[in-house]
Scaffold this motif. Structure first.
Motif, PDB file in Angstrom:
ATOM      1  N   LEU A 302       0.832  -1.194   0.000  1.00 46.81           N
ATOM      2  CA  LEU A 302       0.000   0.000   0.000  1.00 46.81           C
ATOM      3  C   LEU A 302       0.870   1.249   0.000  1.00 46.81           C
ATOM      4  CD1 LEU A 302      -2.710   1.488   0.265  1.00 46.81           C
ATOM      5  CD2 LEU A 302      -2.610   1.093   2.734  1.00 46.81           C
ATOM      6  N   HIS A 303       1.956   1.214   0.782  1.00 51.55           N
ATOM      7  CA  HIS A 303       2.849   2.369   0.934  1.00 51.55           C
ATOM      8  C   HIS A 303       4.262   2.035   0.472  1.00 51.55           C
ATOM      9  CE1 HIS A 303      -0.074   3.326   4.436  1.00 51.55           C
ATOM     10  NE2 HIS A 303      -0.434   4.018   3.368  1.00 51.55           N
ATOM     11  N   TYR A 304       5.063   3.061   0.255  1.00 49.35           N
ATOM     12  CA  TYR A 304       6.472   2.848  -0.088  1.00 49.35           C
ATOM     13  C   TYR A 304       7.286   2.485   1.150  1.00 49.35           C
ATOM     14  CZ  TYR A 304       7.279   7.623   1.671  1.00 49.35           C
ATOM     15  OH  TYR A 304       7.342   8.753   2.457  1.00 49.35           O
ATOM     16  N   TYR A 305       6.676   2.523   2.296  1.00 48.67           N
ATOM     17  CA  TYR A 305       7.306   2.174   3.569  1.00 48.67           C
ATOM     18  C   TYR A 305       6.417   1.159   4.286  1.00 48.67           C
ATOM     19  CZ  TYR A 305       3.673   5.328   5.215  1.00 48.67           C
ATOM     20  OH  TYR A 305       2.453   5.921   5.444  1.00 48.67           O
ATOM     21  N   GLY A 306       6.987   0.431   5.230  1.00 45.20           N
ATOM     22  CA  GLY A 306       6.192  -0.504   6.016  1.00 45.20           C
ATOM     23  C   GLY A 306       5.740  -1.717   5.234  1.00 45.20           C
ATOM     24  N   ASN A 307       4.855  -2.490   5.872  1.00 48.21           N
ATOM     25  CA  ASN A 307       4.415  -3.765   5.289  1.00 48.21           C
ATOM     26  C   ASN A 307       2.911  -3.817   5.017  1.00 48.21           C
ATOM     27  OD1 ASN A 307       7.083  -4.941   5.506  1.00 48.21           O
ATOM     28  ND2 ASN A 307       6.710  -5.095   7.716  1.00 48.21           N
ATOM     29  N   THR A 308       2.223  -2.702   5.121  1.00 49.26           N
ATOM     30  CA  THR A 308       0.779  -2.691   4.885  1.00 49.26           C
ATOM     31  C   THR A 308       0.476  -2.994   3.422  1.00 49.26           C
ATOM     32  OG1 THR A 308       0.588  -0.972   6.574  1.00 49.26           O
ATOM     33  CG2 THR A 308      -1.323  -1.351   5.188  1.00 49.26           C
ATOM     34  N   THR A 309      -0.557  -3.802   3.195  1.00 46.55           N
ATOM     35  CA  THR A 309      -0.909  -4.187   1.826  1.00 46.55           C
ATOM     36  C   THR A 309      -2.182  -3.488   1.365  1.00 46.55           C
ATOM     37  OG1 THR A 309      -2.224  -6.084   2.567  1.00 46.55           O
ATOM     38  CG2 THR A 309       0.119  -6.455   2.175  1.00 46.55           C
ATOM     39  N   MET A 310      -2.478  -3.630   0.071  1.00 44.42           N
ATOM     40  CA  MET A 310      -3.634  -2.986  -0.539  1.00 44.42           C
ATOM     41  C   MET A 310      -4.954  -3.472   0.065  1.00 44.42           C
ATOM     42  SD  MET A 310      -3.092  -0.597  -2.654  1.00 44.42           S
ATOM     43  CE  MET A 310      -4.791  -0.554  -3.193  1.00 44.42           C
ATOM     44  N   SER A 311      -4.954  -4.608   0.726  1.00 46.19           N
ATOM     45  CA  SER A 311      -6.181  -5.135   1.322  1.00 46.19           C
ATOM     46  C   SER A 311      -6.767  -4.148   2.329  1.00 46.19           C
ATOM     47  CB  SER A 311      -5.914  -6.478   2.010  1.00 46.19           C
ATOM     48  OG  SER A 311      -4.915  -6.339   3.013  1.00 46.19           O
ATOM     49  N   LEU A 312      -5.901  -3.358   2.981  1.00 48.64           N
ATOM     50  CA  LEU A 312      -6.382  -2.378   3.947  1.00 48.64           C
ATOM     51  C   LEU A 312      -7.124  -1.246   3.248  1.00 48.64           C
ATOM     52  CD1 LEU A 312      -6.367  -1.488   6.951  1.00 48.64           C
ATOM     53  CD2 LEU A 312      -4.316  -0.169   6.426  1.00 48.64           C
ATOM     54  N   MET A 313      -6.621  -0.795   2.112  1.00 46.50           N
ATOM     55  CA  MET A 313      -7.274   0.268   1.347  1.00 46.50           C
ATOM     56  C   MET A 313      -8.647  -0.183   0.870  1.00 46.50           C
ATOM     57  SD  MET A 313      -7.103   3.367  -0.101  1.00 46.50           S
ATOM     58  CE  MET A 313      -5.498   3.992  -0.593  1.00 46.50           C
ATOM     59  N   ASN A 314      -8.753  -1.422   0.452  1.00 35.88           N
ATOM     60  CA  ASN A 314     -10.019  -1.935  -0.060  1.00 35.88           C
ATOM     61  C   ASN A 314     -11.095  -2.010   1.015  1.00 35.88           C
ATOM     62  OD1 ASN A 314      -9.112  -2.288  -2.715  1.00 35.88           O
ATOM     63  ND2 ASN A 314      -8.227  -4.285  -2.247  1.00 35.88           N
ATOM     64  N   LYS A 315     -10.689  -2.049   2.282  1.00 36.37           N
ATOM     65  CA  LYS A 315     -11.640  -2.159   3.386  1.00 36.37           C
ATOM     66  C   LYS A 315     -12.088  -0.797   3.920  1.00 36.37           C
ATOM     67  CE  LYS A 315      -9.701  -6.560   4.998  1.00 36.37           C
ATOM     68  NZ  LYS A 315      -8.937  -7.235   6.083  1.00 36.37           N
ATOM     69  N   SER A 316     -11.543   0.277   3.396  1.00 33.15           N
ATOM     70  CA  SER A 316     -11.832   1.599   3.936  1.00 33.15           C
ATOM     71  C   SER A 316     -13.301   1.959   3.759  1.00 33.15           C
ATOM     72  CB  SER A 316     -10.957   2.653   3.249  1.00 33.15           C
ATOM     73  OG  SER A 316     -11.327   3.945   3.674  1.00 33.15           O
ATOM     74  N   ALA A 317     -13.962   2.292   4.884  1.00 28.80           N
ATOM     75  CA  ALA A 317     -15.364   2.686   4.842  1.00 28.80           C
ATOM     76  C   ALA A 317     -15.516   4.200   4.916  1.00 28.80           C
ATOM     77  CB  ALA A 317     -16.115   2.034   6.006  1.00 28.80           C
ATOM     78  N   TYR A 318     -14.429   4.894   5.181  1.00 32.18           N
ATOM     79  CA  TYR A 318     -14.466   6.344   5.394  1.00 32.18           C
ATOM     80  C   TYR A 318     -14.254   7.114   4.093  1.00 32.18           C
ATOM     81  CZ  TYR A 318     -13.702  10.652   8.118  1.00 32.18           C
ATOM     82  OH  TYR A 318     -13.802  11.909   8.665  1.00 32.18           O
ATOM     83  N   HIS A 319     -13.612   6.449   3.114  1.00 34.13           N
ATOM     84  CA  HIS A 319     -13.269   7.116   1.857  1.00 34.13           C
ATOM     85  C   HIS A 319     -13.893   6.393   0.671  1.00 34.13           C
ATOM     86  CE1 HIS A 319     -10.429   9.309   4.279  1.00 34.13           C
ATOM     87  NE2 HIS A 319      -9.741   8.221   4.558  1.00 34.13           N
TER      88      HIS A 319
END
Length: 343
Positions: A302-319
């Motif tokens: 998801l980011h150029y840093y860290g280990n977060t993946t795109m799965s987190l973006m797909n779950k966003s309910a705020y945006h």
């Protein structure tokens, strides 16, 4: 004529005048408290004067058709908070799009800041060329650092680090947008030449800033995740974004409805889209980097840093990520902006 001594009425008159003066000062102070006081934590507001400091250009920017107001001063100033809110309609909306029910929170937080200037008083670069650096994984191994550092204005957001990623994202930062849940707390990430901008989504965000600036205890209830409990930035570095910028992003650029259906959670712009909207109001040319995401692979970074993946973006309910991607695609195709990470 012989000496007759001083008039005994003079000292009495002087005392009377002094008493009247002191009473007037006290009355002024009480009235000032009533007019400006916003809570039991009242502090006198700093008289911050707005200075836009960008020179008008002979040509219109490529994205001019997107904006209702050009050369809009994006940071709130204590001296004319209510006047500007009324002028641009922010007094008719609640946070994050206006000041209607949060004026006292804005006023109290602004009273602890030292400036609402846009650029340094010695900055004389006209028609600024800006880059908005997103936090997308697409920036990895692109070696765009030197290119990014060459711009007049470099806008970053949240806790996207520069430290350790200089080759890909550069070293310089002009502005960094943040909110309490996304701000750095490690002093190693502070650049004294960076202006940081609180993007307030709720009244608690303003109360949080005031609490940190005054050394008060922070109540973490009401935040979607634990906010920073220390502030690595100095008051001279901090600004508060005018909600008009966030409202423009939501209603003018993303075309969100002002009222969502009851069966839908309201959507708000991401900090990235807000940062682009800010750039449209202070820059003559806007380039983007790090705004491309790989939605087809949930395990891609998801980011150029860290280990977060795109799965987190797909779950966003705020945006509304889909609406934002369509908006980005549109402004890139129309050459309103240049995308440095197109491939």
């Amino acid at each position: 004529m012989g000496y007759q001594g001083s008039n005994p009425g003079v000292p009495a008159m002087r005392g009377y005048l002094v008493a009247i003066f002191l009473s007037a000062v006290f009355l002024y102070f009480v009235l000032h408290c009533i007019l400006w006081g916003t809570s039991v934590y009242w502090v006198p507001p700093v008289d911050m004067k707005r200075r836009h400091q960008t020179r008008p250009c002979l040509s219109k920017p490529a994205f001019a058709s997107l904006l209702r107001f050009h050369q809009f001063h994006p940071f709130l100033c204590a001296s004319d908070l209510k006047k500007i809110a009324s002028l641009y309609g922010s007094d008719k909306f609640d946070l994050p799009y206006g000041t209607r029910t949060s004026v006292e929170y804005f006023q109290t937080a602004l009273s602890k800041l030292q400036s609402c200037d846009l650029f340094d008083e010695f900055d004389s670069v006209p028609c600024k060329k800006c880059v908005v650096v997103g936090n997308g994984g697409i920036l990895k191994n692109k070696s765009l650092g030197e290119k990014i550092d060459s711009y007049d204005v470099i806008i970053r957001m949240n806790n996207g680090p520069v430290l350790g990623h200089e080759e890909d994202v550069g070293r310089r930062t002009t502005f960094r947008l943040f909110y309490p849940e996304s701000v750095f707390s490690d002093p190693s990430h502070n650049d004294p030449n960076t202006t940081v901008i609180l993007t307030a989504f709720k009244p608690l965000d303003l109360k949080w800033l005031w609490g940190l600036l005054t050394g008060s205890k922070i109540n973490i209830n009401g935040f979607w995740k634990k906010p920073a409990l220390n502030l690595i930035y100095k008051p001279y570095q901090i600004r508060i974004l005018d909600p008009f910028i966030i409202r423009t992003a939501a209603y003018e650029l993303l075309h969100f409805p002002e009222v969502f259906p009851k069966d839908q959670k309201p959507k708000h712009p991401t900090t990235g889209i807000i940062a682009i909207t800010l750039a449209f109001h202070i820059c003559h040319e806007v380039h983007l980097a790090g705004f491309r995401y790989n939605f087809s692979d949930p395990q891609s970074p998801l980011h150029y840093y860290g280990n977060t993946t795109m799965s987190l973006m797909n779950k966003s309910a705020y945006h509304n990520v889909t609406a934002e991607q369509l908006f980005l695609k549109d402004i890139i195709q129309k050459n309103f902006v240049i995308n440095l990470t197109q491939d």
